[in-house]
Design an enzyme around this catalytic site. Structure first.
Site, mmCIF file in Angstrom:
data_model
loop_
_atom_site.group_PDB
_atom_site.id
_atom_site.type_symbol
_atom_site.label_atom_id
_atom_site.label_comp_id
_atom_site.label_asym_id
_atom_site.label_seq_id
_atom_site.Cartn_x
_atom_site.Cartn_y
_atom_site.Cartn_z
ATOM 1 N N CYS A 120 -11.269 14.531 4.366
ATOM 2 C CA CYS A 120 -12.442 13.718 4.729
ATOM 3 C C CYS A 120 -12.510 13.682 6.262
ATOM 4 O O CYS A 120 -11.477 13.549 6.925
ATOM 5 C CB CYS A 120 -12.307 12.316 4.155
ATOM 6 S SG CYS A 120 -12.137 12.328 2.365
ATOM 7 N N CYS A 148 -4.747 2.063 6.293
ATOM 8 C CA CYS A 148 -4.238 3.219 5.570
ATOM 9 C C CYS A 148 -4.939 4.497 5.999
ATOM 10 O O CYS A 148 -4.341 5.555 5.995
ATOM 11 C CB CYS A 148 -4.389 3.003 4.070
ATOM 12 S SG CYS A 148 -3.277 1.732 3.497
ATOM 13 N N CYS A 188 -10.865 10.718 8.410
ATOM 14 C CA CYS A 188 -9.541 10.209 8.025
ATOM 15 C C CYS A 188 -8.409 10.899 8.781
ATOM 16 O O CYS A 188 -8.339 12.128 8.827
ATOM 17 C CB CYS A 188 -9.355 10.391 6.522
ATOM 18 S SG CYS A 188 -7.723 9.892 5.947
ATOM 19 N N GLY A 234 -2.551 10.340 1.146
ATOM 20 C CA GLY A 234 -2.704 11.213 -0.019
ATOM 21 C C GLY A 234 -3.801 10.810 -0.966
ATOM 22 O O GLY A 234 -4.346 9.709 -0.900
ATOM 23 N N GLU A 235 -4.136 11.749 -1.849
ATOM 24 C CA GLU A 235 -5.178 11.523 -2.855
ATOM 25 C C GLU A 235 -4.489 11.379 -4.219
ATOM 26 O O GLU A 235 -4.003 12.372 -4.777
ATOM 27 C CB GLU A 235 -6.172 12.700 -2.834
ATOM 28 C CG GLU A 235 -7.118 12.784 -4.004
ATOM 29 C CD GLU A 235 -7.797 11.472 -4.390
ATOM 30 O OE1 GLU A 235 -8.481 10.882 -3.531
ATOM 31 O OE2 GLU A 235 -7.637 11.038 -5.550
ATOM 32 N N CYS A 243 0.872 -1.170 0.000
ATOM 33 C CA CYS A 243 0.000 0.000 0.000
ATOM 34 C C CYS A 243 0.911 1.223 0.000
ATOM 35 O O CYS A 243 1.663 1.436 0.951
ATOM 36 C CB CYS A 243 -0.862 -0.059 1.261
ATOM 37 S SG CYS A 243 -1.892 1.382 1.493
ATOM 38 N N ASN A 274 -11.981 2.932 11.593
ATOM 39 C CA ASN A 274 -10.860 2.831 12.521
ATOM 40 C C ASN A 274 -10.811 4.088 13.369
ATOM 41 O O ASN A 274 -10.493 5.154 12.854
ATOM 42 C CB ASN A 274 -9.552 2.779 11.717
ATOM 43 C CG ASN A 274 -8.950 1.417 11.709
ATOM 44 O OD1 ASN A 274 -8.964 0.715 12.713
ATOM 45 N ND2 ASN A 274 -8.417 1.044 10.564
ATOM 46 N N SER A 310 -6.974 4.172 -5.625
ATOM 47 C CA SER A 310 -8.195 4.537 -4.906
ATOM 48 C C SER A 310 -8.317 6.052 -4.851
ATOM 49 O O SER A 310 -7.367 6.753 -4.509
ATOM 50 C CB SER A 310 -8.122 3.972 -3.482
ATOM 51 O OG SER A 310 -9.243 4.396 -2.739
ATOM 52 N N SER A 364 -13.643 5.770 -3.149
ATOM 53 C CA SER A 364 -14.030 5.935 -1.749
ATOM 54 C C SER A 364 -15.403 6.605 -1.744
ATOM 55 O O SER A 364 -15.511 7.824 -1.821
ATOM 56 C CB SER A 364 -13.006 6.801 -1.017
ATOM 57 O OG SER A 364 -11.832 6.065 -0.819
ATOM 58 N N LEU A 365 -16.420 5.779 -1.659
ATOM 59 C CA LEU A 365 -17.790 6.297 -1.785
ATOM 60 C C LEU A 365 -18.313 6.730 -0.410
ATOM 61 O O LEU A 365 -18.697 7.874 -0.216
ATOM 62 C CB LEU A 365 -18.674 5.200 -2.395
ATOM 63 C CG LEU A 365 -20.091 5.583 -2.771
ATOM 64 C CD1 LEU A 365 -20.101 6.637 -3.867
ATOM 65 C CD2 LEU A 365 -20.876 4.350 -3.223
ATOM 66 N N HIS A 366 -18.378 5.792 0.498
ATOM 67 C CA HIS A 366 -18.664 6.034 1.919
ATOM 68 C C HIS A 366 -20.050 6.548 2.284
ATOM 69 O O HIS A 366 -20.402 6.600 3.470
ATOM 70 C CB HIS A 366 -17.605 6.938 2.554
ATOM 71 C CG HIS A 366 -16.210 6.435 2.404
ATOM 72 N ND1 HIS A 366 -15.871 5.102 2.519
ATOM 73 C CD2 HIS A 366 -15.048 7.079 2.114
ATOM 74 C CE1 HIS A 366 -14.572 4.964 2.325
ATOM 75 N NE2 HIS A 366 -14.054 6.136 2.067
ATOM 76 N N CYS A 421 -2.728 14.958 3.264
ATOM 77 C CA CYS A 421 -3.721 15.048 2.189
ATOM 78 C C CYS A 421 -4.560 16.301 2.381
ATOM 79 O O CYS A 421 -4.914 16.650 3.510
ATOM 80 C CB CYS A 421 -4.608 13.806 2.246
ATOM 81 S SG CYS A 421 -5.872 13.772 0.966
HETATM 82 N N1 SAH Z 1 -7.105 9.208 -0.750
HETATM 83 C C1 SAH Z 1 -7.522 8.022 -1.392
HETATM 84 C C2 SAH Z 1 -6.613 6.886 -1.075
HETATM 85 C C3 SAH Z 1 -6.608 6.489 0.395
HETATM 86 S S1 SAH Z 1 -7.262 4.908 0.489
HETATM 87 C C4 SAH Z 1 -8.961 7.707 -1.058
HETATM 88 O O1 SAH Z 1 -9.499 8.349 -0.174
HETATM 89 O O2 SAH Z 1 -9.534 6.858 -1.716
HETATM 90 C C5 SAH Z 1 -7.599 4.734 2.139
HETATM 91 C C6 SAH Z 1 -8.994 4.245 2.358
HETATM 92 O O3 SAH Z 1 -9.241 4.202 3.775
HETATM 93 C C7 SAH Z 1 -10.038 5.153 1.751
HETATM 94 O O4 SAH Z 1 -11.131 4.430 1.260
HETATM 95 C C8 SAH Z 1 -10.421 5.963 2.953
HETATM 96 O O5 SAH Z 1 -11.652 6.586 2.774
HETATM 97 C C9 SAH Z 1 -10.424 4.935 4.046
HETATM 98 N N2 SAH Z 1 -10.332 5.519 5.384
HETATM 99 C C10 SAH Z 1 -9.921 6.739 5.736
HETATM 100 N N3 SAH Z 1 -10.001 6.905 7.069
HETATM 101 C C11 SAH Z 1 -10.477 5.764 7.576
HETATM 102 C C12 SAH Z 1 -10.763 5.305 8.887
HETATM 103 N N4 SAH Z 1 -10.562 6.065 9.936
HETATM 104 N N5 SAH Z 1 -11.238 4.054 9.025
HETATM 105 C C13 SAH Z 1 -11.429 3.240 7.963
HETATM 106 N N6 SAH Z 1 -11.161 3.608 6.700
HETATM 107 C C14 SAH Z 1 -10.688 4.857 6.506
HETATM 108 FE FE1 SF4 Z 2 -7.335 12.157 1.736
HETATM 109 FE FE2 SF4 Z 2 -8.287 9.721 1.149
HETATM 110 FE FE3 SF4 Z 2 -8.001 10.518 3.709
HETATM 111 FE FE4 SF4 Z 2 -9.902 11.586 2.181
HETATM 112 S S1 SF4 Z 2 -9.763 9.424 2.813
HETATM 113 S S2 SF4 Z 2 -8.519 12.727 3.540
HETATM 114 S S3 SF4 Z 2 -8.886 11.659 0.211
HETATM 115 S S4 SF4 Z 2 -6.373 10.195 2.255
#
Ligand code: SAH
Ligand code: SF4
Length: 367
Positions: free
Chosen positions: A108, A328, A111, A154-155, A97, A285, A186, A209-211, A104
């Site tokens: 979000c 991650c 995160c 990062g994104e 990974c 997490n 991602s 990353s839909l969520h 970033c």
């Molecule tokens: N920035 C990109 C790549 C990061 S991938 C993106 O957001 O897609 C990391 C993944 O973990 C993403 O799907 C992100 O939304 C998710 N993530 C971020 N914080 C999290 C948390 N606290 N618990 C579980 N998943 C999380």
């Molecule tokens: Fe950046 Fe991905 Fe975290 Fe959103 S989930 S803040 S895009 S690393």
């Protein structure tokens, strides 16, 4: 400033094929010292060493194993710490990974990476080097990295050039020869880059990353959704599928009482039922930067079952090996902090069972 290897070769009239040999030594033989280059004459090795040209731009600070997962903390030439994670799956797969930025800017709400101030994009070399350090780590087992996911800090689609260049290098037979189908990028939904990625020319995969299943909730959790609304995102995803024929993986982090109820599952089914989609349910997490809660195990199972019985392909990232996104989401670029690690791994144990058949409706999981 230190000379580059190209400059040194030019100065000493070293023929071009030596660069190919060097590339082979670094990425195939995985040397850690110039002395190990069997194809170079000693005088050339001495010259390179004299010029103090480093083999890599980054330095490995520490690696830290917990079960099947190894975290690598790397230091960039300008003093930033970044993290990469190796997941050694129960089968043959070795997934890395990688991070693509120092923190970033997307922000979000759930995160940890996004809670820290964005510093800079990583270069193509810095992304590729993360796979190099992990490959060196695996060398003694005589195994290679098989999969790479851009799911670290990062994104990726806010730094498209180094990401796309590094991806092509990872795939190239001259570097790591990692199958395109084993590379996943991602994104939080940077719409214009999804169109670009559809044209990248190799069969690399896309995760979104839909969520959240609707614009309102998504905007609350992911402010980027104001800039790139859900409708536009789904149009871009449809274009990607049409263009590449590839199924998209939708990441959905279940957060207690935020997006984990059956009403959300219902909306998600409506959104994805006619699409070539796979849903990856992640469990939130917990970390120090946000107030959200983990979901109840019974809600996770009910959510999964709702999707499954309505024909949506769905998995829960449950085992240590597969549980990389959650980990991650926790990357904060610091050297490892035991307390934080505990939260990550506690969640892994919680889902390290066969959720297909068990529904014990346990009490809420504790971080
Ligand atoms: N920035 C990109 C790549 C990061 S991938 C993106 O957001 O897609 C990391 C993944 O973990 C993403 O799907 C992100 O939304 C998710 N993530 C971020 N914080 C999290 C948390 N606290 N618990 C579980 N998943 C999380
Ligand atoms: Fe950046 Fe991905 Fe975290 Fe959103 S989930 S803040 S895009 S690393």
């Amino acid at each position: 400033m230190t000379q580059t290897i190209e400059e040194l070769f030019q100065e000493n009239k070293v023929p071009k094929f030596r660069l190919k040999q060097l590339q082979h030594a670094i990425y195939k033989d995985l040397i850690t010292d110039y002395d190990e280059i069997s194809t170079f004459p000693q005088w050339l090795k001495d010259k390179i060493k004299e010029a103090k040209i480093p083999l890599t731009t980054m330095e490995l600070i520490e690696s830290h194993r917990s079960g099947n997962t190894v975290k690598f903390v790397l230091k960039t030439h300008d003093g930033h710490f970044i993290e990469s994670v190796l997941i050694e799956h129960k089968d043959e797969r070795k997934t890395v990974c990688v991070s693509c930025q120092v923190f970033c800017a997307v922000g979000c709400k759930f995160c940890a990476t996004g809670a820290n101030q964005y510093r800079r994009n990583l270069t193509t070399e810095e992304i590729v080097e993360q796979v190099l350090f992990v490959s060196r780590y695996l060398k003694h087992q005589e195994v290679r990295v098989t999969n790479v996911v851009y799911m670290g800090m990062g994104e990726p689609f806010l730094t498209y050039k180094p990401v796309s260049e590094s991806l092509l290098m990872l795939n190239s037979p001259d570097y790591f020869n990692i199958g395109a189908r084993h590379i996943v990028v991602s994104t939080s939904g940077i719409v214009p880059r999804i169109y670009d990625y559809a044209e990248i020319g190799i069969q690399a995969k896309l995760a979104i990353s839909l969520h959240a299943p609707n614009q309102k909730l998504r905007s609350e959790m992911m402010p980027i959704s104001d800039r790139y609304p859900l409708d536009d995102l789904m149009k871009a995803c449809d274009y990607f599928v049409e263009k590449t024929g590839k199924r998209i993986s939708y990441e959905y982090v279940l957060i207690g009482n935020v997006n984990d109820q059956i009403e959300h599952a219902r909306e998600l089914v409506e959104l994805l039922i006619d699409r070539k989609a796979h849903v990856n349910l992640l469990v939130y997490n917990p970390h120090e930067f946000a107030d959200y809660k983990m979901p109840m195990e019974k809600d996770v199972i009910a959510f999964r079952n709702y999707l499954k019985t309505r024909g949506i392909e769905v998995t829960i990232r449950k085992s240590m090996g597969d549980d990389i996104s959650g980990a991650c989401g926790q990357l904060s670029g610091k050297q490892l902090d035991k307390k934080k690690n505990k939260a990550v791994f506690a969640q892994r144990e919680f889902f390290d069972g066969d959720l297909e058949i068990k529904d014990k409706s346990k009490s809420p999981a504790k971080a």
